[in-house]
Design a protein around this motif. Structure first.
Motif, short mmCIF file in Angstrom:
data_model
loop_
_atom_site.label_atom_id
_atom_site.label_comp_id
_atom_site.label_asym_id
_atom_site.label_seq_id
_atom_site.Cartn_x
_atom_site.Cartn_y
_atom_site.Cartn_z
N LEU A 1 -4.91 -2.72 -1.19
CA LEU A 1 -5.65 -1.50 -1.27
C LEU A 1 -4.68 -0.40 -1.51
O LEU A 1 -5.11 0.66 -2.10
CB LEU A 1 -6.58 -1.55 0.17
N VAL B 1 -3.74 -0.23 -5.07
CA VAL B 1 -4.92 0.29 -5.78
C VAL B 1 -5.00 1.79 -5.79
O VAL B 1 -5.26 2.40 -6.54
CB VAL B 1 -6.29 -0.59 -5.14
N ASP B 2 -4.97 2.45 -4.54
CA ASP B 2 -4.93 3.76 -4.37
C ASP B 2 -3.81 4.35 -5.19
O ASP B 2 -4.10 5.47 -5.89
CB ASP B 2 -4.58 4.00 -2.93
N ALA C 1 -2.69 3.21 -7.85
CA ALA C 1 -3.20 3.05 -9.47
C ALA C 1 -4.23 4.10 -9.75
O ALA C 1 -4.15 4.65 -10.71
CB ALA C 1 -3.73 1.52 -9.64
N VAL D 1 -3.39 -7.72 -7.90
CA VAL D 1 -3.93 -6.27 -7.86
C VAL D 1 -4.35 -6.33 -9.57
O VAL D 1 -5.29 -5.88 -9.82
CB VAL D 1 -3.05 -5.08 -7.80
N TYR E 1 -8.08 -5.31 -10.47
CA TYR E 1 -8.26 -3.69 -10.83
C TYR E 1 -8.96 -3.69 -11.95
O TYR E 1 -8.45 -4.19 -13.14
CB TYR E 1 -6.76 -3.01 -11.16
N GLN E 2 -9.99 -3.08 -12.06
CA GLN E 2 -10.69 -2.72 -13.19
C GLN E 2 -11.28 -4.17 -14.05
O GLN E 2 -11.23 -4.20 -15.16
CB GLN E 2 -10.08 -1.87 -14.26
#
Ligand SMILES: NC(=O)c1ccc[n+]([C@@H]2O[C@H](COP(=O)([O-])OP(=O)(O)OC[C@H]3O[C@@H](n4cnc5c(N)ncnc54)[C@H](O)[C@@H]3O)[C@@H](O)[C@H]2O)c1
Length: 361
Positions: A83, A86-87, A89, A115, A119-120
Motif C-alpha cells: 500500500l 501504491v501511495d 504510484a 503492485v 495497480y489499475q
C-alpha cells in the motif's frame, strides 16, 4: 549479448544477460513501453548502489522516473508495504501505460511485481534482479507475491514481466551469504531437470566460489533457460511447474519457524532439498550414493543443510498450512536420482518424520 526468450505467446519476454547492462536500461526499457513514466521500486541498500546509474539511463532515454523505496528485508514483503508503494504510484501519477521497474533482490521483485499486478488492474513491469537468487530464479516466471502472517507468499498473482535485465556485475557488491544462498536454487535445477548441469556445478565449485564472471554467466543462463522451459510448458502451475518447488515444502516451514529472520530463502531451500532427498531414499526413489552427491554439493558452498531443531510437530503443522496443500494432502516433489523428479501426495506423516530425523543426523 546472451538472450533467452520465455515463450508464452502474447506474454513472451526476453531475458538479457551480461555485465554493465544497468547503464543501458533506459534504451532497453524505452523499446518495450508505450508510456513515458517509470516507477522505480527498490530498497535503500540497492538504490544507494545502483539507483543513480539506472535513473540517469532512464532520463537519458527521455523517460520520466518516480522512485518508491521499501525497507530492506523479507519481513517487509507484506501488504502494508504494497500500500505504501501504491501511495507513491498515485502521488507520482503512475498511469496504466506506465511501467514499474523492480531493482533489487527477490523481495523487491516479488513486491514490485505484485503492485504491478494489481495497480489499475495490472500495468507492465520490468525486473532488474540484483541478487544471484533473483537472477536465476525469482525474476523469471511471473510469480509475484507478498507474505501474510499465516504463510509465505499467501497473497499473490501470476504477472509476467515485459523484460528481465540481468547484470552479473552487480553481484560484486552482494554479501557472501546472499551469494552462496542462491546455490540452493541453482543446484535444484540440476537435481530436478538436468544431470549434466549438476555435474557441471560439481566440477565448477572453485570457480563459483571465486565468482568467476564467465562461469557465473553460464550458470545464470542455464538456470534461466531451465526455468523458462518449465514455465513455458505450464505458466500457472497446473502440473509440471510444481517441480520447481522441490525443497520448498520443508523449506518454507523452516523459513517460517525461523520468523523469516534466521534463514535466507535459498538456505531454507537447501535444507528442504536435502530433506526431500532423504525422503526419496526412504521411499526407494534415490540411492544413498546420489543423496551423498546432493549433500556434498550443497555443503561445498558452505550451506548448512542439517535440519534445524524445531519441534517436528510444529514443522508438520506449518507444512500443512502451506499453499501447496491440496484437499488436505501435502504435495511433495521428490528427486528420483539426479536430473529427474516426481510429484506425489502419497507420503505418510511417519515417513516425513523419519526424513526429518535423518536430515538432522
Ligand atoms: N517469485 C518467485 O518465483 C521467487 C522464487 C524464489 C524466491 N522468491 C523470493 O525471493 C525472496 C528472496 O530473495 P533474495 O534472496 O534475493 O533476498 P533479498 O531480496 O532480501 O536480498 C538479499 C539482500 O541483498 C541485498 N542486495 C540485493 N542486491 C544487492 C547487490 N547487488 N549488492 C548488495 N546488496 C544487495 C538486499 O538489499 C538484501 O539485503 C524471498 O522473498 C522469496 O520468497 C521468489
Amino acid at each position: 549479448m546472451p538472450t533467452l526468450t520465455v515463450d508464452l505467446g502474447p506474454r513472451s519476454y526476453d531475458i538479457l544477460i551480461g555485465s554493465n547492462l544497468l547503464g543501458q536500461a533506459g534504451e532497453m526499457i524505452k523499446s518495450i513501453t508505450p508510456g513515458r513514466k517509470i516507477l522505480l521500486v527498490s530498497n535503500p541498500t540497492v538504490y544507494g548502489l545502483y539507483g543513480e546509474i539506472c535513473t540517469q539511463s532512464l532520463a537519458k532515454s527521455g523517460l520520466e522516473v518516480a522512485c518508491a523505496l521499501m525497507p530492506d528485508g523479507e519481513e517487509y514483503k507484506n501488504m502494508q508495504e504494497v500500500l505504501g508503494i501504491v501511495d507513491e504510484a498515485v502521488k507520482g501519477r503512475v498511469e496504466r501505460s506506465s511501467l514499474i521497474m523492480a531493482l533489487g533482490g527477490g523481495v523487491v521483485g516479488d513486491l514490485a511485481g505484485f503492485v504491478a499486478a494489481i495497480y489499475q488492474r495490472g500495468i507492465d513491469f520490468v525486473q532488474i534482479p540484483t541478487t544471484l537468487l533473483a537472477q536465476v530464479d525469482s525474476s523469471v516466471g511471473g510469480k509475484v507475491a507478498v507474505n501474510h502472517l499465516q504463510g509465505k507468499n499467501l497473497l499473490g498473482a501470476f504477472h509476467q514481466p515485459r523484460l528481465v535485465i540481468i547484470d552479473s556485475g552487480v553481484l560484486k557488491t552482494l554479501n557472501r551469504r546472499d551469494y552462496l544462498s542462491a546455490m540452493g536454487e541453482i543446484i535444484k535445477y540440476g537435481l530436478i531437470y538436468d544431470e549434466s548441469f549438476f555435474t557441471f556445478l560439481e566440477a565448477e565449485v572453485s570457480n563459483i566460489m571465486q565468482q568467476e564472471e564467465n562461469c557465473l554467466q553460464k550458470i545464470i543462463y542455464r538456470s534461466c533457460e531451465i526455468k523458462s522451459e518449465i514455465v513455458a510448458e505450464d505458466e500457472t502451475e497446473q502440473g509440471k511447474r510444481a517441480i520447481l518447488n522441490l525443497g520448498h515444502t520443508f523449506g518454507h516451514a523452516v523459513e517460517k519457524l525461523g520468523d523469516y529472520k534466521i534463514y535466507r530463502h535459498g538456505e531454507a531451500v537447501a535444507i528442504g532439498m536435502a530433506t526431500a532427498a532423504h525422503l526419496s531414499v526412504i521411499l526407494g526413489l534415490m540411492s544413498s550414493r546420489d543423496l551423498r552427491r546432493v549433500k556434498n554439493l550443497l555443503a561445498s558452498f558452505s550451506l548448512n543443510i542439517r535440519f534445524p531443531d524445531f519441534d517436528t510437530d510444529d514443522v508438520i503443522s506449518v507444512m500443512q498450512r502451506d499453499k501447496k496443500v491440496k484437499d488436505n494432502k501435502m504435495n511433495f516433489v521428490l528427486p528420483c536420482g539426479i536430473g529427474n523428479c516426481v510429484i506425489t501426495d502419497n507420503i505418510t506423516e511417519k515417513e516425513i518424520k523419519t526424513a526429518i530425523k535423518e536430515a538432522r543426523k
